[in-house]
Design a protein around this motif. Structure first.
Motif, PDB file in Angstrom:
ATOM      1  N   ASN A   1       6.006   8.367 -11.835  1.00  0.00           N
ATOM      2  CA  ASN A   1       4.874   7.803 -12.564  1.00  0.00           C
ATOM      3  C   ASN A   1       3.570   8.055 -11.812  1.00  0.00           C
ATOM      4  O   ASN A   1       2.509   8.240 -12.411  1.00  0.00           O
ATOM      5  CB  ASN A   1       5.058   6.305 -12.791  1.00  0.00           C
ATOM      6  CG  ASN A   1       6.060   6.007 -13.893  1.00  0.00           C
ATOM      7  OD1 ASN A   1       6.326   6.856 -14.741  1.00  0.00           O
ATOM      8  ND2 ASN A   1       6.621   4.804 -13.879  1.00  0.00           N
ATOM      9  N   PHE A   2       3.652   8.050 -10.500  1.00  0.00           N
ATOM     10  CA  PHE A   2       2.488   8.339  -9.663  1.00  0.00           C
ATOM     11  C   PHE A   2       2.105   9.808  -9.773  1.00  0.00           C
ATOM     12  O   PHE A   2       0.937  10.159  -9.927  1.00  0.00           O
ATOM     13  CB  PHE A   2       2.785   7.961  -8.202  1.00  0.00           C
ATOM     14  CG  PHE A   2       1.768   8.468  -7.217  1.00  0.00           C
ATOM     15  CD1 PHE A   2       0.519   7.871  -7.126  1.00  0.00           C
ATOM     16  CD2 PHE A   2       2.069   9.538  -6.379  1.00  0.00           C
ATOM     17  CE1 PHE A   2      -0.423   8.342  -6.210  1.00  0.00           C
ATOM     18  CE2 PHE A   2       1.137  10.009  -5.466  1.00  0.00           C
ATOM     19  CZ  PHE A   2      -0.117   9.404  -5.380  1.00  0.00           C
TER      20      PHE A   2
ATOM     21  N   GLU B   1      11.530   6.521 -10.534  1.00  0.00           N
ATOM     22  CA  GLU B   1      10.628   6.315 -11.663  1.00  0.00           C
ATOM     23  C   GLU B   1       9.228   5.957 -11.184  1.00  0.00           C
ATOM     24  O   GLU B   1       8.225   6.449 -11.711  1.00  0.00           O
ATOM     25  CB  GLU B   1      11.175   5.204 -12.556  1.00  0.00           C
ATOM     26  CG  GLU B   1      10.326   4.932 -13.790  1.00  0.00           C
ATOM     27  CD  GLU B   1      10.891   3.813 -14.649  1.00  0.00           C
ATOM     28  OE1 GLU B   1      10.329   3.572 -15.733  1.00  0.00           O
ATOM     29  OE2 GLU B   1      11.885   3.180 -14.228  1.00  0.00           O
ATOM     30  N   GLU B   2       9.150   5.117 -10.167  1.00  0.00           N
ATOM     31  CA  GLU B   2       7.852   4.725  -9.621  1.00  0.00           C
ATOM     32  C   GLU B   2       7.134   5.934  -9.014  1.00  0.00           C
ATOM     33  O   GLU B   2       5.914   6.113  -9.192  1.00  0.00           O
ATOM     34  CB  GLU B   2       8.045   3.638  -8.561  1.00  0.00           C
ATOM     35  CG  GLU B   2       6.763   2.971  -8.106  1.00  0.00           C
ATOM     36  CD  GLU B   2       6.168   2.061  -9.168  1.00  0.00           C
ATOM     37  OE1 GLU B   2       4.985   1.701  -9.023  1.00  0.00           O
ATOM     38  OE2 GLU B   2       6.873   1.706 -10.147  1.00  0.00           O
ATOM     39  N   ILE B   3       7.866   6.773  -8.317  1.00  0.00           N
ATOM     40  CA  ILE B   3       7.283   7.962  -7.685  1.00  0.00           C
ATOM     41  C   ILE B   3       6.778   8.942  -8.738  1.00  0.00           C
ATOM     42  O   ILE B   3       5.650   9.452  -8.654  1.00  0.00           O
ATOM     43  CB  ILE B   3       8.325   8.643  -6.776  1.00  0.00           C
ATOM     44  CG1 ILE B   3       8.631   7.747  -5.564  1.00  0.00           C
ATOM     45  CG2 ILE B   3       7.831  10.016  -6.315  1.00  0.00           C
ATOM     46  CD1 ILE B   3       9.804   8.229  -4.725  1.00  0.00           C
TER      47      ILE B   3
ATOM     48  N   LEU C   1       3.495   2.737  -3.443  1.00  0.00           N
ATOM     49  CA  LEU C   1       2.377   3.512  -3.980  1.00  0.00           C
ATOM     50  C   LEU C   1       1.389   3.868  -2.877  1.00  0.00           C
ATOM     51  O   LEU C   1       0.889   5.007  -2.828  1.00  0.00           O
ATOM     52  CB  LEU C   1       1.666   2.704  -5.075  1.00  0.00           C
ATOM     53  CG  LEU C   1       0.429   3.346  -5.709  1.00  0.00           C
ATOM     54  CD1 LEU C   1       0.786   4.656  -6.386  1.00  0.00           C
ATOM     55  CD2 LEU C   1      -0.227   2.386  -6.699  1.00  0.00           C
TER      56      LEU C   1
ATOM     57  N   LEU D   1      15.033   3.299 -10.035  1.00  0.00           N
ATOM     58  CA  LEU D   1      13.796   2.523 -10.033  1.00  0.00           C
ATOM     59  C   LEU D   1      12.758   3.129  -9.093  1.00  0.00           C
ATOM     60  O   LEU D   1      11.575   3.239  -9.430  1.00  0.00           O
ATOM     61  CB  LEU D   1      14.087   1.075  -9.627  1.00  0.00           C
ATOM     62  CG  LEU D   1      14.821   0.199 -10.648  1.00  0.00           C
ATOM     63  CD1 LEU D   1      15.168  -1.155 -10.030  1.00  0.00           C
ATOM     64  CD2 LEU D   1      13.961   0.007 -11.897  1.00  0.00           C
ATOM     65  N   ILE D   2      13.202   3.528  -7.904  1.00  0.00           N
ATOM     66  CA  ILE D   2      12.288   4.136  -6.924  1.00  0.00           C
ATOM     67  C   ILE D   2      11.772   5.477  -7.442  1.00  0.00           C
ATOM     68  O   ILE D   2      10.574   5.776  -7.372  1.00  0.00           O
ATOM     69  CB  ILE D   2      12.997   4.308  -5.568  1.00  0.00           C
ATOM     70  CG1 ILE D   2      13.375   2.940  -4.983  1.00  0.00           C
ATOM     71  CG2 ILE D   2      12.110   5.073  -4.592  1.00  0.00           C
ATOM     72  CD1 ILE D   2      14.278   3.018  -3.768  1.00  0.00           C
TER      73      ILE D   2
ATOM     74  N   GLU E   1       8.473  -7.300  -8.071  1.00  0.00           N
ATOM     75  CA  GLU E   1       7.649  -6.092  -8.081  1.00  0.00           C
ATOM     76  C   GLU E   1       6.940  -5.845  -6.753  1.00  0.00           C
ATOM     77  O   GLU E   1       6.195  -4.863  -6.630  1.00  0.00           O
ATOM     78  CB  GLU E   1       6.580  -6.217  -9.187  1.00  0.00           C
ATOM     79  CG  GLU E   1       7.137  -6.481 -10.578  1.00  0.00           C
ATOM     80  CD  GLU E   1       7.836  -5.256 -11.141  1.00  0.00           C
ATOM     81  OE1 GLU E   1       7.297  -4.148 -11.003  1.00  0.00           O
ATOM     82  OE2 GLU E   1       8.942  -5.421 -11.693  1.00  0.00           O
TER      83      GLU E   1
ATOM     84  N   TRP F   1       7.602  -4.607  -3.917  1.00  0.00           N
ATOM     85  CA  TRP F   1       7.809  -3.358  -3.193  1.00  0.00           C
ATOM     86  C   TRP F   1       7.026  -2.189  -3.785  1.00  0.00           C
ATOM     87  O   TRP F   1       6.814  -1.163  -3.111  1.00  0.00           O
ATOM     88  CB  TRP F   1       9.298  -2.986  -3.182  1.00  0.00           C
ATOM     89  CG  TRP F   1       9.899  -2.828  -4.564  1.00  0.00           C
ATOM     90  CD1 TRP F   1      10.424  -3.796  -5.349  1.00  0.00           C
ATOM     91  CD2 TRP F   1       9.990  -1.613  -5.323  1.00  0.00           C
ATOM     92  NE1 TRP F   1      10.866  -3.297  -6.547  1.00  0.00           N
ATOM     93  CE2 TRP F   1      10.611  -1.946  -6.558  1.00  0.00           C
ATOM     94  CE3 TRP F   1       9.637  -0.292  -5.090  1.00  0.00           C
ATOM     95  CZ2 TRP F   1      10.866  -0.995  -7.544  1.00  0.00           C
ATOM     96  CZ3 TRP F   1       9.896   0.669  -6.069  1.00  0.00           C
ATOM     97  CH2 TRP F   1      10.494   0.315  -7.287  1.00  0.00           C
ATOM     98  N   ARG F   2       6.598  -2.307  -5.037  1.00  0.00           N
ATOM     99  CA  ARG F   2       5.972  -1.167  -5.713  1.00  0.00           C
ATOM    100  C   ARG F   2       4.601  -0.811  -5.110  1.00  0.00           C
ATOM    101  O   ARG F   2       4.297   0.371  -4.924  1.00  0.00           O
ATOM    102  CB  ARG F   2       5.823  -1.457  -7.214  1.00  0.00           C
ATOM    103  CG  ARG F   2       7.154  -1.621  -7.929  1.00  0.00           C
ATOM    104  CD  ARG F   2       6.966  -1.880  -9.415  1.00  0.00           C
ATOM    105  NE  ARG F   2       8.226  -2.164 -10.085  1.00  0.00           N
ATOM    106  CZ  ARG F   2       9.031  -1.236 -10.608  1.00  0.00           C
ATOM    107  NH1 ARG F   2       8.701   0.048 -10.531  1.00  0.00           N
ATOM    108  NH2 ARG F   2      10.157  -1.589 -11.209  1.00  0.00           N
ATOM    109  N   LYS F   3       3.789  -1.818  -4.820  1.00  0.00           N
ATOM    110  CA  LYS F   3       2.446  -1.548  -4.279  1.00  0.00           C
ATOM    111  C   LYS F   3       2.510  -0.875  -2.901  1.00  0.00           C
ATOM    112  O   LYS F   3       1.803   0.118  -2.673  1.00  0.00           O
ATOM    113  CB  LYS F   3       1.637  -2.849  -4.222  1.00  0.00           C
ATOM    114  CG  LYS F   3       0.187  -2.628  -3.823  1.00  0.00           C
ATOM    115  CD  LYS F   3      -0.608  -3.922  -3.909  1.00  0.00           C
ATOM    116  CE  LYS F   3      -2.057  -3.683  -3.523  1.00  0.00           C
ATOM    117  NZ  LYS F   3      -2.857  -4.946  -3.601  1.00  0.00           N
TER     118      LYS F   3
END
Length: 388
Positions: free
Chosen positions: A22-23, A18-20, A126, A15-16, A119, A121-123
């Motif tokens: 995507n950025f 994927e977020e990275i 980022l 999950l972490i 969600e 933690w995502r902001k």
């Protein structure tokens, strides 16, 4: 950008990651699943950001335990190469974070609660990515004092992107085959802005080479309109002391690196190089000096001086001329770039190539600026290709 993640749970790591990605899909992610492997990676490579869990195994096959105290020591030990790397703790165990909050905070380790279902933690993640994304790397930087000098690069057939601001610098990205570079425009002309801009560019981008192009004034009898001077020696002509008896100069000079000088000398001596510089340039009649039928240029290594103010006075022109018997041209910025490069710890190559547009007298005007900017830019690009 390189990120190290200490996380033993695969789902959470995915999950972490994927977020990275995507950025920014170009970010390199290293993973450690236990403290032993984490320490090895900390010692081998410097990262731009480190993300940790606080409950992880000590070594492979061991059970996860609270290692927050040990991990703080690993990260902030004075011998750790990543002692100054920003660290973000993403934990599902709030009690551990609360118990160690003061110590984590004192070592500049930010704690964020992680949840697979929420969600929140995502902001913050980022924002840490944005804050710690390193500036892009460039092979070379060209500094220009005026927008018209920068705009010349748009007219000579280069692969150019749109202008953009990078950490407060006005940048134009260009590509030369496999080389990637920037043309940076100073906020204002003059030694001070050129020094600040050059120093910032060197510190942010750490290029292999930094150069300057644009326009200058020529010494009568030494330089003609559109002649290009590449300073093998550059000094500041207005450093010194004003007294009742007048101005007493105290010039400080900087020499071009010998190896750089030899490569430039070989290039500008090549048959056909001057013709290449003048090719595809179509002047208007007003851009051709009155006593000539067409434009011409001479490209030479010479002596150039820089000063803090525009010179449009014959008397001060004579003062500049008297400071060095072989001076060919003068302007307002090159000495600042030479000095900034000389003082930089990683020692980049540097040079300046400026074209003459007047002789620093009251009759100066802008008639020859466009062509001078073009021939200067083309010369600068030719030298960069040889040096890099």
């Amino acid at each position: 950008m390189k990120i190290l993640i200490l996380e033993d749970e695969t789902h959470k790591f995915n999950l972490i990651s994927e977020e990275i990605l995507n950025f920014n899909p170009d970010i390199k992610i290293d993973r450690s699943e236990d403290r032993t492997n984490f320490i090895k990676k900390l010692e081998r490579e410097i990262y731009d950001l480190i993300i940790i869990d606080l409950i992880v195994p000590t070594h492979p096959q061991s059970a996860p335990i609270d290692l927050s105290g040990s991990i703080i020591y690993d990260l902030r030990d004075e011998d750790c190469p990543n002692i100054r790397t920003p660290v973000l703790a993403l934990t599902q165990f709030d009690a551990v974070a609360i118990d160690n909050f003061e110590e984590l905070n004192s070592h500049n380790i930010n704690v964020i609660t992680f949840s697979c279902e929420k969600e929140a933690w995502r902001k913050p993640l980022l924002q840490r990515l944005i804050d710690n994304l390193p500036p892009p790397k460039y092979d070379f930087v060209i500094v220009c004092a005026l927008p018209k000098e920068t705009n010349a690069y748009r007219s000579i057939g280069l692969d150019i992107s749109e202008s953009k601001s990078i950490q407060g610098l006005d940048c134009l990205e260009i590509k030369l085959d496999s080389l990637k570079g920037l043309v940076i425009t100073c906020p204002r002309m003059g030694l001070v802005d050129a020094a600040i801009t050059s120093t910032m560019a060197l510190q942010i981008f750490r290029p292999k080479l930094i150069a300057m192009s644009g326009i200058c004034a020529g010494i009568e009898g030494e330089s003609e309109i559109y002649d290009i001077t590449i300073p093998e020696l550059c000094y500041q002509h207005d450093s010194g002391k004003w007294t009742a008896d007048g101005f007493t100069p105290e010039p400080y000079s900087i020499q071009l690196d010998h190896t750089v000088k030899l490569k430039i000398k070989e290039l500008i001596s090549r048959e056909g190089f001057v013709n290449h510089i003048l090719s595809d340039i179509s002047p208007n009649r007003s851009e051709i000096p009155q006593h000539l039928e067409k434009i011409s240029t001479s490209i030479k290594l010479g002596i150039l001086s820089s000063g803090s103010a525009v010179v449009a006075d014959e008397n001060f022109n004579k003062i500049i001329n008297m400071q060095h018997r072989k001076i060919a041209a003068f302007e307002m910025e090159s000495y600042a770039l030479y000095e900034a490069a000389r003082l930089t710890d990683f020692k980049p190559m540097f040079f300046s190539a400026k074209a003459v547009v007047d002789n620093g007298t009251p009759g100066k005007n802008d008639d020859f600026h466009r062509i001078a900017c073009l021939v200067s830019a083309k010369t600068t690009i030719g030298i960069i290709k040889v040096l890099l």
